[in-house]
Every structure is written in C-alpha cells, then in structure tokens.
Design an enzyme around this catalytic site. Structure first.
Site, PDB file in Angstrom:
ATOM      1  N   SER A 131      -0.832 -52.368  30.944  1.00  0.00           N
ATOM      2  CA  SER A 131      -2.030 -52.975  31.420  1.00  0.00           C
ATOM      3  C   SER A 131      -3.310 -53.733  30.358  1.00  0.00           C
ATOM      4  O   SER A 131      -3.128 -52.783  29.216  1.00  0.00           O
ATOM      5  CB  SER A 131      -2.161 -51.397  32.331  1.00  0.00           C
ATOM      6  OG  SER A 131      -3.732 -51.430  32.717  1.00  0.00           O
ATOM      7  N   TYR A 144      -4.981 -42.391  31.851  1.00  0.00           N
ATOM      8  CA  TYR A 144      -4.543 -43.657  32.205  1.00  0.00           C
ATOM      9  C   TYR A 144      -4.040 -44.192  30.394  1.00  0.00           C
ATOM     10  O   TYR A 144      -2.856 -44.905  30.036  1.00  0.00           O
ATOM     11  CB  TYR A 144      -4.912 -44.553  32.841  1.00  0.00           C
ATOM     12  CG  TYR A 144      -4.102 -45.280  33.757  1.00  0.00           C
ATOM     13  CD1 TYR A 144      -2.777 -44.930  34.434  1.00  0.00           C
ATOM     14  CD2 TYR A 144      -4.542 -46.385  33.131  1.00  0.00           C
ATOM     15  CE1 TYR A 144      -2.600 -46.541  34.725  1.00  0.00           C
ATOM     16  CE2 TYR A 144      -3.742 -47.858  34.184  1.00  0.00           C
ATOM     17  CZ  TYR A 144      -2.654 -47.662  33.812  1.00  0.00           C
ATOM     18  OH  TYR A 144      -2.177 -48.778  34.444  1.00  0.00           O
TER      19      TYR A 144
END
Length: 229
Positions: A131, A144
């Site tokens: 990501s 995250y």
C-alpha cells in the site's frame, strides 16, 4: 499451465487477479477463510482448488494445511488479502493492532514459509500487495501502516534470502483503489465514497500480472501504482 496461490480472491484486487488468471487458463489455488467461502470461490472459478485457513489466526495456518492436500507445484504466491482499521494511536487497543499485524504481516510471512519448498522447486514468484501506507504513514493510519511497513521489510529480506534459489519477490504499492476496503476507509474518514475517482482493481491486477509474466532475465522489485485522474 502455471499454478498460482492467491489470498483475498473474494473481492477487490484479489478478485480481479483471480479472474484475469482464470480467463487465460492458469491453475488457481484460492485461500478461503472457511469452508463456506471455499465453496463460493470454486463456484466462481470453475476448475480452481481451495485451501482453507484463517489469516487472522496465523498460528493455526500450519495446522490447517496439515489436514488438506497441498499443491505439488506453485509458480506464484500472491498475497492480496488485507484488513484496515483506522484510528489515532491514543485510542487504538491491542486487539486492533493484533488484527492488522496478524492478517497483513504475520500471516503472509507464515504462508510464505510454508510454500517456499514448492516456490524454490519451480523458481517461482512471491508478490506482496502492499500500500502507499507501506511507504508513508499518516495520522490515523498507524496500525495499518505499521503492518505494511513490516510487509515491505519482509519482502526485502525474502528477496535477498531467496535470490540464490531463483525465487523472485515483488512488492506492489497501489494508491487508493476502488474496493470494499476503500469504501470502509472512506466511512471511517467520514468522507463520501466515489469509486470513479480511484484506481480500478483491474488496473492493479494488470500491474501484478506484468510483474509475474516478466521474462526470467529481469525482476520487478517494487511497483508503485497511482491514480491517473
């Protein structure tokens, strides 16, 4: 035909990857969290096989696999599944940290460990769908982003360790992509979700296939995909 093990094939980027590979006739082994999900995936992708294991509980993946037939050959291991839960450090509880670290980092490490013999034998490819948060952490994204920063470290170490065995390793860093996860992120951010503003899952899947289809004389280590609008 090459054989691919895919996590997260039920939706989003993983579903796009599975569909593109299935359409061209490759063999698919799809990881499902339970038997019901496995049945859904085999119905969606006729001819595919499934393995059942819960990525949220990486300590039990090895046990789960010991009770199932494993693929004899594996040409690529595609880590696409992931979870996200936003919040400030001041409010995040250990359960939230564990959930994201287990699913996004520890489970991919364990799954890779278990599949390395097949990957070494075929001189295969491991792809980690990371990501933009794996490169830069922003407010509310600490848990995250930590899991994705760790995933980058896992990929970089694995690449050096397995280079001599012919195993290629690629990290893919998509920007915001129109997936159910992105809808959840927008909800947590209190923003209106407009899928047309973001990358199509098919575009990220195409980038992933570019990496695994690259001739053996080269390797894509890191691939960043950003919205073109």
């Amino acid at each position: 035909m090459p054989t691919h093990l895919i996590t997260g094939a039920g939706s989003g980027i993983g579903a796009s990857v599975a569909r593109l590979l299935h359409e061209r006739g490759d063999d698919l082994v799809l990881l499902a969290r339970d038997a019901g999900r496995a049945k859904e995936l085999t119905a969606r992708y006729p001819g595919s096989r499934t393995l059942v294991a819960d990525l949220a509980d990486p300590d039990r993946i090895s046990w789960a696999f010991s009770h199932q037939p494993m693929p004899d050959r594996l040409d690529s291991l595609l880590h696409v599944a992931g979870v996200v839960d936003l919040g400030p450090v001041a409010e995040l509880r250990p359960r939230t940290w564990h959930q994201q670290l287990n699913t996004n980092l520890v489970a991919p490490a364990e799954l890779t460990r278990l599949m390395l013999p097949q990957l070494r034998a075929s001189r295969g490819h491991v792809v980690f769908v990371n990501s933009g948060a794996g490169l830069r952490a922003r407010a509310q994204w600490s848990a995250y982003a930590a899991s994705k920063h760790g995933l980058k470290a896992l990929a970089d170490s694995l690449r050096e360790e397995e280079h001599g065995n012919g195993v290629r390793v690629t990290s893919v860093y998509p920007g915001r992509t129109a997936t159910p996860m992105q809808a959840k992120v927008h909800s947590q951010e209190g923003k209106e979700y407009e899928p047309s503003r973001w990358i199509s899952p098919d575009s990220v899947a195409t980038a992933i296939l570019t990496a695994i289809d690259l001739p053996r004389d080269a390797e894509i280590n890191d691939l960043t995909v950003r919205p073109g609008r």
